[in-house]
Enzyme design. Structure first.
Site, PDB file in Angstrom:
ATOM      1  CG  ASP A  45       2.772  -1.503  -3.046  1.00 19.00           C
ATOM      2  OD1 ASP A  45       0.694  -0.977  -3.324  1.00 19.00           O
ATOM      3  OD2 ASP A  45       2.571  -1.889  -2.005  1.00 19.00           O
ATOM      4  CE1 TYR A  89       7.310  -3.691  -1.240  1.00 12.86           C
ATOM      5  CE2 TYR A  89       5.973  -3.545  -3.467  1.00 12.86           C
ATOM      6  CZ  TYR A  89       6.285  -3.141  -1.773  1.00 12.86           C
ATOM      7  OH  TYR A  89       5.097  -2.107  -1.525  1.00 12.86           O
ATOM      8  CG  ASP A 107       9.797  12.852   3.080  1.00  6.59           C
ATOM      9  OD1 ASP A 107      10.302  13.130   1.622  1.00  6.59           O
ATOM     10  OD2 ASP A 107      10.167  12.921   3.403  1.00  6.59           O
ATOM     11  CE  LYS A 121      13.317  10.361   3.264  1.00  9.45           C
ATOM     12  NZ  LYS A 121      12.793  11.260   3.323  1.00  9.45           N
ATOM     13  CG  ASP A 125      -2.857   1.469  -2.510  1.00  6.23           C
ATOM     14  OD1 ASP A 125      -2.844   0.755  -3.681  1.00  6.23           O
ATOM     15  OD2 ASP A 125      -2.325   0.745  -1.112  1.00  6.23           O
TER      16      ASP A 125
END
Length: 357
Positions: free
Chosen positions: A247, A141, A223, A190, A251
């Site tokens: 993020d 970001y 994942d 990851k 959620d």
């Protein structure tokens, strides 16, 4: 205690829910003998409309001079033009950067009274209590970005970067929290694909081995974590991860309790004021209709008392009042599952009634 609190109502339902949380904080001050002063400042879309800036300097200065900040929500379709010079969300990113708020804490805790409001089966989610630590000021970001070319050849890029220092400080904060809970920490990355994740994994492993050998530590690929949150959420205690993954995962996890309207968050730095907010958005489609659930913002106010003012009994009093309201069967529309529901102000008043020292 005397405390200077800044309110950032923002857009959509923000003013409605912040107003209810302010009433709760005022009652806490009355019950426990504190003095809380409040000032309201601009942020987001309404700030663009009034000043042309999603985060004016006046707001920054007020926040830096405060003891803590309570935010409603920012954004809405009115400001969604992708070609606009600035967007409401830019104000949110900037205030985090200005205050050095590198850690976002999102507790995913189920109230017993709302277990059946979850889209998942009771036997999967019952007993879930996860505390997420999302790194907030680094990663993709805040990476270098841009566009080049035109037409079919136009391309866009955004880079992900993390430093050792950024990883160390968020992992340390998460590990200390784990020591106060069930002494388990999971790091999500990851590393099988992304170089920043490889640095993250190496740094986190070193910090945990050298500084927190007593904490049970494991690593999960992002994942796989997305799947585990749906089929075995009770297996996790404290989870730490980067900005983008945090993020998305928080959620996803927010739906375990059945509604975004029940979940607060805190954004903290090494020192200075913390920023507290519900994790839901501005919900402009229900703004002004007395449909917004104020409980996440009220619970964010409890986090404010606990983390910024060290008022633990006061924070617990709010959380107990919310639990009492739910035990009484009171629901806003988002958690009523089609049944009888009450409005924003009525829910706030119900929590007020059940507050006790």
């Amino acid at each position: 205690m005397k405390a200077n609190l800044v309110l950032l109502p923002g857009d959509g339902i923000g003013p409605e829910i912040v107003s209810e949380a302010q009433r709760i904080l005022e009652k806490i001050a009355e019950l426990f003998g504190h003095e809380f002063s409040f000032s309201s400042q601009l942020i987001g879309g309404i700030s663009i409309d009034k000043t042309g800036d999603p985060l004016p300097q006046e707001t920054i200065d007020a926040c830096k001079a405060s003891d803590a900040i309570l935010l409603g929500a920012v954004g809405g379709p009115k400001w969604d033009d992708p070609s606009a010079k600035t967007r409401p969300e830019a104000g949110l990113l900037k205030i985090r950067k200005e205050l050095g708020l590198f850690a976002n804490l999102r507790p995913i805790r189920l109230f017993d009274q709302l277990v059946d409001s979850s889209p998942l089966k009771r036997e999967i989610i019952e007993g879930t209590d996860i505390l997420f630590f999302r790194e907030l000021t680094g990663g993709i970001y805040f990476g270098e970005s841009g566009r080049s070319g035109s037409g079919e050849d136009e391309t866009a890029f955004q880079s992900m970067a993390y430093s050792v220092r950024e990883v160390e400080r968020i992992v340390r904060m998460a590990a200390k929290a784990a020591q106060q809970r069930d002494n388990r920490l999971t790091s999500v990355d990851k590393a099988n694909v992304l170089e920043p994740s490889r640095l993250w994994r190496q740094t986190a492993a070193r910090v945990m081995a050298e500084e927190f050998p007593d904490v049970q530590y494991d690593v999960v690929l992002v994942d796989a974590m997305a799947m585990h949150l749906i089929n075995r959420p009770r297996d996790f205690d404290v989870v730490v991860t980067g900005n983008l993954f945090g993020d998305i995962l928080t959620d996803e996890a927010s739906m375990l309790p059945g509604s975004l309207g029940m979940l607060p968050s805190a954004s903290l730095g090494s020192d200075g004021p913390g920023l507290y907010e519900p994790i839901h958005g501005s919900a402009p489609d229900i703004a002004g209709q007395e449909l917004a659930n104020p409980l996440a913002t009220i619970l964010a106010a409890a986090m404010l008392l606990r983390h910024s003012l060290s008022l633990l009994d006061e924070a617990t009093a709010i959380e107990n009042a919310v639990a009492a309201v739910l035990a009484d069967g009171l629901r806003t529309k988002d958690i009523a599952r089609g049944g009888k529901h009450i409005g924003t102000k009525e829910m706030g008043a119900a929590v007020l009634e059940r507050l006790q020292k």
